[in-house]
Design an enzyme around this catalytic site. Structure first.
Site, PDB file in Angstrom:
ATOM      1  N   ASP A 261      -5.910  -3.063  -2.166  1.00 22.69           N
ATOM      2  CA  ASP A 261      -6.094  -3.601  -0.819  1.00 22.69           C
ATOM      3  C   ASP A 261      -4.713  -3.673  -0.177  1.00 22.69           C
ATOM      4  O   ASP A 261      -3.804  -4.299  -0.716  1.00 22.69           O
ATOM      5  CB  ASP A 261      -6.756  -4.979  -0.859  1.00 22.69           C
ATOM      6  CG  ASP A 261      -7.361  -5.314   0.500  1.00 22.69           C
ATOM      7  OD1 ASP A 261      -7.963  -4.412   1.121  1.00 22.69           O
ATOM      8  OD2 ASP A 261      -7.221  -6.456   0.956  1.00 22.69           O
TER       9      ASP A 261
ATOM     10  N   PHE B 228      -1.347   8.969   5.828  1.00 25.45           N
ATOM     11  CA  PHE B 228      -2.617   8.514   6.412  1.00 25.45           C
ATOM     12  C   PHE B 228      -2.393   7.187   7.111  1.00 25.45           C
ATOM     13  O   PHE B 228      -1.289   6.611   7.063  1.00 25.45           O
ATOM     14  CB  PHE B 228      -3.705   8.398   5.319  1.00 25.45           C
ATOM     15  CG  PHE B 228      -3.383   7.415   4.225  1.00 25.45           C
ATOM     16  CD1 PHE B 228      -3.771   6.084   4.325  1.00 25.45           C
ATOM     17  CD2 PHE B 228      -2.688   7.805   3.092  1.00 25.45           C
ATOM     18  CE1 PHE B 228      -3.462   5.165   3.319  1.00 25.45           C
ATOM     19  CE2 PHE B 228      -2.388   6.896   2.070  1.00 25.45           C
ATOM     20  CZ  PHE B 228      -2.776   5.575   2.188  1.00 25.45           C
TER      21      PHE B 228
HETATM   22  P1  ITT Z   1     -10.511   1.156   0.690  1.00 24.35           P
HETATM   23  O1  ITT Z   1     -10.568  -0.306   1.095  1.00 24.35           O
HETATM   24  O2  ITT Z   1     -11.842   1.811   0.554  1.00 24.35           O
HETATM   25  O3  ITT Z   1      -9.631   1.369  -0.524  1.00 24.35           O
HETATM   26  P2  ITT Z   1      -9.079   1.507   3.197  1.00 24.35           P
HETATM   27  O4  ITT Z   1      -8.420   2.720   3.799  1.00 24.35           O
HETATM   28  O5  ITT Z   1     -10.022   0.707   4.049  1.00 24.35           O
HETATM   29  O6  ITT Z   1      -9.770   1.990   1.849  1.00 24.35           O
HETATM   30  P3  ITT Z   1      -7.321  -0.822   2.947  1.00 24.35           P
HETATM   31  O7  ITT Z   1      -8.339  -1.794   3.397  1.00 24.35           O
HETATM   32  O8  ITT Z   1      -6.510  -1.156   1.742  1.00 24.35           O
HETATM   33  O9  ITT Z   1      -7.958   0.598   2.598  1.00 24.35           O
HETATM   34  O10 ITT Z   1      -6.310  -0.434   4.070  1.00 24.35           O
HETATM   35  C1  ITT Z   1      -6.241  -1.087   5.295  1.00 24.35           C
HETATM   36  C2  ITT Z   1      -5.726  -0.127   6.328  1.00 24.35           C
HETATM   37  O11 ITT Z   1      -4.339   0.091   6.083  1.00 24.35           O
HETATM   38  C3  ITT Z   1      -6.417   1.227   6.330  1.00 24.35           C
HETATM   39  O12 ITT Z   1      -6.661   1.603   7.672  1.00 24.35           O
HETATM   40  C4  ITT Z   1      -5.411   2.166   5.692  1.00 24.35           C
HETATM   41  O13 ITT Z   1      -5.474   3.453   6.251  1.00 24.35           O
HETATM   42  C5  ITT Z   1      -4.096   1.475   6.033  1.00 24.35           C
HETATM   43  N1  ITT Z   1      -3.141   1.744   4.963  1.00 24.35           N
HETATM   44  C6  ITT Z   1      -3.225   1.338   3.669  1.00 24.35           C
HETATM   45  N2  ITT Z   1      -2.214   1.855   2.947  1.00 24.35           N
HETATM   46  C7  ITT Z   1      -1.475   2.600   3.809  1.00 24.35           C
HETATM   47  C8  ITT Z   1      -0.352   3.424   3.662  1.00 24.35           C
HETATM   48  O14 ITT Z   1       0.228   3.609   2.492  1.00 24.35           O
HETATM   49  N3  ITT Z   1       0.112   4.051   4.750  1.00 24.35           N
HETATM   50  C9  ITT Z   1      -0.474   3.889   5.949  1.00 24.35           C
HETATM   51  N4  ITT Z   1      -1.561   3.158   6.174  1.00 24.35           N
HETATM   52  C10 ITT Z   1      -2.073   2.531   5.099  1.00 24.35           C
END
Ligand code: ITT
Length: 185
Positions: free
Chosen positions: A65, A140
């Site tokens: 997360d 991403f």
């Molecule tokens: P899961 O919960 O299914 O793992 P998610 O993409 O919704 O996938 P998160 O809730 O952890 O994952 O992420 C919250 C947001 O932050 C989400 O829009 C991600 O794209 C972004 N995010 C997470 N890690 C990132 C990174 O390394 N670089 C850029 N954005 C990131």
């Protein structure tokens, strides 16, 4: 050893494959909807998420997360990062910061790993700044608007470099230390 990476985000899986592959851990992208509790604390979200997955009989997995915490927005979007990314997107974050001299922000990544019947939860933080515009097409999520050193954004640097300096890279380092300490790798 095989670990399921339970996420809807293929970008995360690619980063785990790159950083944990060398340890002989095989990563498998596993899509499993599970209840994410709403909390202002990433570790609580991860811990409760792990409970929900284990309750479904699934073991040997990683969940992650993460969020972007912007200083001038008092930590927003933080734990609401996925919602903010889907709704206002990177342009929306840039608009909220228009005219703001304070561009400080940090990414946080909390990893929950269930392995060999044991539970490890670690958090990595990467400080940086929000750029004035989106640049780059790698990575991403918020990568095109975040720079760790005031130079190119995370969407412009190679994944190897992002993995060395990023919130997720730092969390993975802590996870590996803990796996070694417990004799699991
Ligand atoms: P899961 O919960 O299914 O793992 P998610 O993409 O919704 O996938 P998160 O809730 O952890 O994952 O992420 C919250 C947001 O932050 C989400 O829009 C991600 O794209 C972004 N995010 C997470 N890690 C990132 C990174 O390394 N670089 C850029 N954005 C990131």
């Amino acid at each position: 050893m095989k670990l399921k990476v339970i996420t809807s985000n293929a970008g995360k899986v690619a980063e785990y494959q790159r950083s944990l592959g060398d340890l002989g851990i095989e990563m498998e992208h596993y899509r499993l909807p599970y209840d994410e509790v709403q909390s202002s604390d990433l570790e609580e979200v991860v811990s409760k998420g792990m409970d929900a997955i284990v309750a479904q009989g699934i073991r040997d997995f990683i969940i992650d997360d993460s969020g972007l915490f912007v200083d001038a927005l008092k930590g927003f979007p933080g734990v609401w990062s996925a919602y903010a990314q889907k709704t206002i997107g990177n342009d929306g974050i840039l608009r909220l910061l228009e005219g703001s001299a304070d561009r400080g922000a940090e990414f946080r990544c909390c990893i929950g790993c269930d392995i060999a019947g044991q539970r490890i939860i670690v958090t990595g933080v990467c400080r940086g700044t929000i750029t004035g515009e989106q640049t780059g097409d790698g990575g991403f999520g918020f990568d095109p608007i975040f720079t760790h050193d005031g130079g190119p954004t995370f969407a412009e640097i190679p994944m190897e470099l992002k993995n060395r300096v990023s919130h997720r890279g730092i969390a993975v380092g802590l996870l590996v230390d803990e796996l070694r300490k417990r004799g699991l790798v």
